[in-house]
Design a protein around this motif. Structure first.
Motif, PDB file in Angstrom:
ATOM      1  N   SER A 113       0.725  -1.111   0.028  1.00 35.49           N
ATOM      2  CA  SER A 113       0.119  -0.010  -0.513  1.00 35.49           C
ATOM      3  C   SER A 113       0.900   1.547  -0.118  1.00 35.49           C
ATOM      4  CB  SER A 113      -0.778  -0.101   1.718  1.00 35.49           C
ATOM      5  OG  SER A 113       0.030  -0.033   2.533  1.00 35.49           O
ATOM      6  N   VAL A 114       2.305   1.087   0.903  1.00 31.95           N
ATOM      7  CA  VAL A 114       3.181   2.520   0.372  1.00 31.95           C
ATOM      8  C   VAL A 114       3.411   2.542  -0.488  1.00 31.95           C
ATOM      9  CG1 VAL A 114       3.288   2.470   3.453  1.00 31.95           C
ATOM     10  CG2 VAL A 114       4.594   1.255   1.634  1.00 31.95           C
ATOM     11  N   LYS A 115       3.311   1.721  -1.684  1.00 31.92           N
ATOM     12  CA  LYS A 115       3.816   2.432  -2.678  1.00 31.92           C
ATOM     13  C   LYS A 115       2.641   2.755  -4.304  1.00 31.92           C
ATOM     14  CE  LYS A 115       7.002  -1.933  -2.899  1.00 31.92           C
ATOM     15  NZ  LYS A 115       7.431  -2.888  -3.315  1.00 31.92           N
ATOM     16  N   ILE A 116       1.618   2.708  -3.681  1.00 32.79           N
ATOM     17  CA  ILE A 116       0.750   2.874  -4.435  1.00 32.79           C
ATOM     18  C   ILE A 116       0.628   4.257  -4.712  1.00 32.79           C
ATOM     19  CG2 ILE A 116      -1.837   2.637  -4.696  1.00 32.79           C
ATOM     20  CD1 ILE A 116      -1.668  -0.627  -3.525  1.00 32.79           C
ATOM     21  N   ALA A 117       0.315   4.635  -5.585  1.00 37.71           N
ATOM     22  CA  ALA A 117       0.419   6.276  -6.596  1.00 37.71           C
ATOM     23  C   ALA A 117      -1.187   5.934  -6.937  1.00 37.71           C
ATOM     24  CB  ALA A 117       1.113   6.028  -7.857  1.00 37.71           C
ATOM     25  N   VAL A 118      -2.281   5.402  -6.976  1.00 38.36           N
ATOM     26  CA  VAL A 118      -3.750   5.431  -7.426  1.00 38.36           C
ATOM     27  C   VAL A 118      -4.212   7.063  -6.408  1.00 38.36           C
ATOM     28  CG1 VAL A 118      -5.674   4.579  -7.841  1.00 38.36           C
ATOM     29  CG2 VAL A 118      -3.781   2.724  -8.325  1.00 38.36           C
ATOM     30  N   GLU A 119      -4.189   7.364  -7.369  1.00 33.26           N
ATOM     31  CA  GLU A 119      -5.624   9.181  -7.000  1.00 33.26           C
ATOM     32  C   GLU A 119      -6.598   8.310  -6.507  1.00 33.26           C
ATOM     33  OE1 GLU A 119      -4.204  12.945  -9.178  1.00 33.26           O
ATOM     34  OE2 GLU A 119      -6.255  12.068  -9.797  1.00 33.26           O
ATOM     35  N   ILE A 120      -6.967   8.596  -5.763  1.00 33.84           N
ATOM     36  CA  ILE A 120      -8.915   8.592  -4.379  1.00 33.84           C
ATOM     37  C   ILE A 120      -9.321   9.694  -4.526  1.00 33.84           C
ATOM     38  CG2 ILE A 120      -9.723   7.701  -2.796  1.00 33.84           C
ATOM     39  CD1 ILE A 120      -7.921   5.278  -3.116  1.00 33.84           C
TER      40      ILE A 120
END
Length: 157
Positions: A113-120
């Motif tokens: 999760s800390v690597k994920i770059a998906v905007e929400i």
């Protein structure tokens, strides 16, 4: 029926993939969350996305996000495949706060999760793309797509 906006690089492939998922009722390509109210050839902060209507009794939002993660590189910033630039960033956008909560929970449940770059983010605005971009890969199946063919048509019946 519920509505969510998914950005995952070039919109043609994302639409083609999503339209074959059981429970996805309608897709439309467009641009989301830009800084202007119109799009005059410049992207003005917009990202290419697919407006997606789905039936949650057939596909849950959590499962829809799981399927979406099959076609994106969630660690990449402003790049999917060979497409580069802010307009190709990944994102999950909605007018419904509960959708954003589900998306954040989905990402937070992952070990990476800390690597994920998906905007929400909440959907602030949306502009429908021109008709020649709608269902593009249906009309021109050999056109460019950053999603590998086996993945692109994984759910096609």
């Amino acid at each position: 029926m519920q509505e969510i906006y998914l950005a995952g690089g070039c919109l043609w492939g994302v639409q083609e993939y999503l339209r074959h998922l059981p429970g996805v009722i309608f897709t439309e390509v467009g641009r989301a969350n830009g800084t202007t109210q119109t799009l005059d050839g410049d992207y003005d902060g917009y990202t290419e996305c697919v407006k997606t209507h789905f039936d949650p009794s057939i596909i849950s939002l959590d499962m829809l996000i799981t399927r979406y993660f099959e076609i994106i590189d969630p660690y990449s910033i402003n790049k999917q495949g060979i497409d580069e630039g802010e307009k190709y960033r990944t994102g999950i956008y909605s007018k419904q706060a509960e959708h954003l909560v589900v998306a954040k929970q989905f990402i937070n449940s992952r070990e990476d999760s800390v690597k994920i770059a998906v905007e929400i983010l909440p959907l602030s605005n949306y502009i429908k793309s021109a008709e020649e971009h709608q269902d593009r890969l249906q009309h021109y199946p050999d056109d460019y797509c950053h999603i590998p063919p086996a993945t692109l048509h994984k759910y096609k019946q």
